[in-house]
Write a protein that holds these residues in place. Structure first.
Motif, PDB file in Angstrom:
ATOM      1  N   ARG A   1       0.557  -0.884   0.075  1.00 45.60           N
ATOM      2  CA  ARG A   1       0.302  -0.489  -0.205  1.00 45.60           C
ATOM      3  C   ARG A   1       0.763   1.271  -0.420  1.00 45.60           C
ATOM      4  O   ARG A   1       0.583   1.995  -1.316  1.00 45.60           O
ATOM      5  N   ALA A   2       1.692   1.023   0.725  1.00 48.71           N
ATOM      6  CA  ALA A   2       2.538   2.337   1.290  1.00 48.71           C
ATOM      7  C   ALA A   2       3.950   2.599   0.029  1.00 48.71           C
ATOM      8  O   ALA A   2       4.262   3.684  -1.232  1.00 48.71           O
ATOM      9  N   PHE A   3       4.193   1.532  -1.107  1.00 47.10           N
ATOM     10  CA  PHE A   3       4.848   2.182  -2.027  1.00 47.10           C
ATOM     11  C   PHE A   3       4.035   2.573  -3.238  1.00 47.10           C
ATOM     12  O   PHE A   3       4.455   2.962  -3.592  1.00 47.10           O
ATOM     13  N   GLU A   4       2.908   1.933  -3.092  1.00 50.39           N
ATOM     14  CA  GLU A   4       2.229   2.325  -4.412  1.00 50.39           C
ATOM     15  C   GLU A   4       1.340   3.454  -3.895  1.00 50.39           C
ATOM     16  O   GLU A   4       1.085   4.492  -5.077  1.00 50.39           O
ATOM     17  N   ALA A   5       1.369   3.974  -3.039  1.00 48.99           N
ATOM     18  CA  ALA A   5       1.240   6.030  -3.074  1.00 48.99           C
ATOM     19  C   ALA A   5       1.793   6.398  -3.357  1.00 48.99           C
ATOM     20  O   ALA A   5       2.320   7.229  -2.413  1.00 48.99           O
ATOM     21  N   GLY A   6       3.099   6.191  -3.219  1.00 50.42           N
ATOM     22  CA  GLY A   6       4.510   6.343  -3.626  1.00 50.42           C
ATOM     23  C   GLY A   6       5.614   7.045  -2.314  1.00 50.42           C
ATOM     24  O   GLY A   6       6.651   7.367  -2.394  1.00 50.42           O
ATOM     25  N   VAL A   7       5.482   6.234  -1.180  1.00 46.73           N
ATOM     26  CA  VAL A   7       5.991   6.542   0.009  1.00 46.73           C
ATOM     27  C   VAL A   7       7.151   5.993   0.336  1.00 46.73           C
ATOM     28  O   VAL A   7       7.517   4.455  -0.887  1.00 46.73           O
ATOM     29  N   ASN A   8       8.358   6.747   0.759  1.00 44.96           N
ATOM     30  CA  ASN A   8       9.173   5.300   0.065  1.00 44.96           C
ATOM     31  C   ASN A   8       9.743   4.673   1.588  1.00 44.96           C
ATOM     32  O   ASN A   8      10.109   4.670   2.710  1.00 44.96           O
ATOM     33  N   VAL A   9       9.713   3.215   0.926  1.00 40.81           N
ATOM     34  CA  VAL A   9       9.846   2.176   1.308  1.00 40.81           C
ATOM     35  C   VAL A   9      10.423   1.609   0.930  1.00 40.81           C
ATOM     36  O   VAL A   9      10.007   1.167  -0.253  1.00 40.81           O
ATOM     37  N   PRO A  10      11.313   0.187   1.217  1.00 38.22           N
ATOM     38  CA  PRO A  10      11.218  -0.779   0.538  1.00 38.22           C
ATOM     39  C   PRO A  10      10.484  -1.460  -0.302  1.00 38.22           C
ATOM     40  O   PRO A  10       8.768  -1.885   0.070  1.00 38.22           O
ATOM     41  N   GLN A  11      10.494  -1.539  -1.567  1.00 39.41           N
ATOM     42  CA  GLN A  11       9.778  -2.087  -2.318  1.00 39.41           C
ATOM     43  C   GLN A  11       9.229  -3.734  -2.199  1.00 39.41           C
ATOM     44  O   GLN A  11      10.216  -4.540  -2.021  1.00 39.41           O
TER      45      GLN A  11
END
Length: 262
Positions: free
Chosen positions: A128-138
């Motif tokens: 969810r975070a990655f798809e929202a453009g948040v800097n997290v590990p994919q």
């Protein structure tokens, strides 16, 4: 019996193409890679994700993270392999973050299944975070107590966390700008991914390619979780506490308003 177990472990480790086996790493492999975990790693290897398991990135009470050479969508990529300890993880700490999450049915869940649900939760939170453009590990894949995700670092060495950098942060980045980049990521996490990290601290923020990255997303909760607001306030307090050492001054209310869009 012990010698037989060690021989079997050696066979498994060789089959996983362990890249390095010094005495300290061997000890960690023996502690973490029990029979069930080895079978899970085999299955992920058979699916083509893991080419060779490498050294230890980090160790903890609940999970250890290893480096691995991997393949995702036909491309060779470095992986972070997060392995949760089934026997020694502190399950009681997970309860408050799982119960109240409408995505999971927590009725009649065994101790072992709790770890599996936690891993799925971390994967879905990262997704969810990655798809929202948040800097997290994919996130790439998960199975039982193993999570595969993007490795943040270079030459098999992980990028540092803020606690590892300490006061040297001031020599690496514009600290106030970096602070607001973190706030921007928390804002995207809240508004676009509809998540609250719930464990923001200098231990869970990495400096990777001059940008802040949020890690350890297992405890993150949906914004409609009963404790989401208190978790968010705690996150902001932790952030301000760390950055106050660098003379960054903001009120809790100002940051909360920025994140929530009030």
């Amino acid at each position: 019996m012990k010698d037989k177990k060690l021989r079997e472990l050696d066979k498994y480790l060789d089959a996983l193409r362990i890249k390095e086996k010094d005495s300290e790493e061997r000890k960690i492999y023996e502690e973490v890679l029990d029979g069930r975990t080895l079978k899970t790693l085999y299955k992920l290897s058979a699916k083509g994700y893991i080419k060779a398991l490498g050294g230890v990135i980090s160790t903890g009470k609940e999970a250890n993270v290893f480096y691995a050479d991997g393949v995702v969508d036909g491309k060779e990529v470095p992986l972070a392999v997060k392995i949760y300890r089934i026997e020694t993880s502190e399950f009681y700490k997970m309860d408050e973050y799982l119960f109240g999450d409408k995505r999971f049915d927590m009725r009649r869940v065994s101790r072992k299944e709790l770890i599996f649900i936690w891993v799925e939760k971390e994967f879905r939170n990262l997704e969810r975070a990655f798809e929202a453009g948040v800097n997290v590990p994919q996130p790439y894949a998960y199975m039982k107590n193993v999570l595969l995700m993007e490795f943040l670092g270079e030459d098999e060495k992980a990028s540092p966390t803020l606690v590892e950098i300490g006061k040297s942060l001031i020599d690496l980045v514009d600290v106030e700008e970096f602070f607001w980049k973190i706030v921007e990521n928390l804002k995207k996490l809240y508004r676009d991914a509809e998540l609250v990290h719930a464990d923001v601290s200098e231990y869970n923020i990495m400096l990777h390619k001059d940008e802040p990255y949020l890690i350890d997303m297992g405890q993150a909760v949906l914004v409609d979780h009963p404790y989401a607001n208190s978790y968010l306030e705690r996150d902001v307090k932790n952030l301000l506490r760390f950055f106050s050492k660098f003379n960054v001054k903001c009120s809790i209310e100002e940051i909360l308003s920025e994140i929530r869009g009030e």
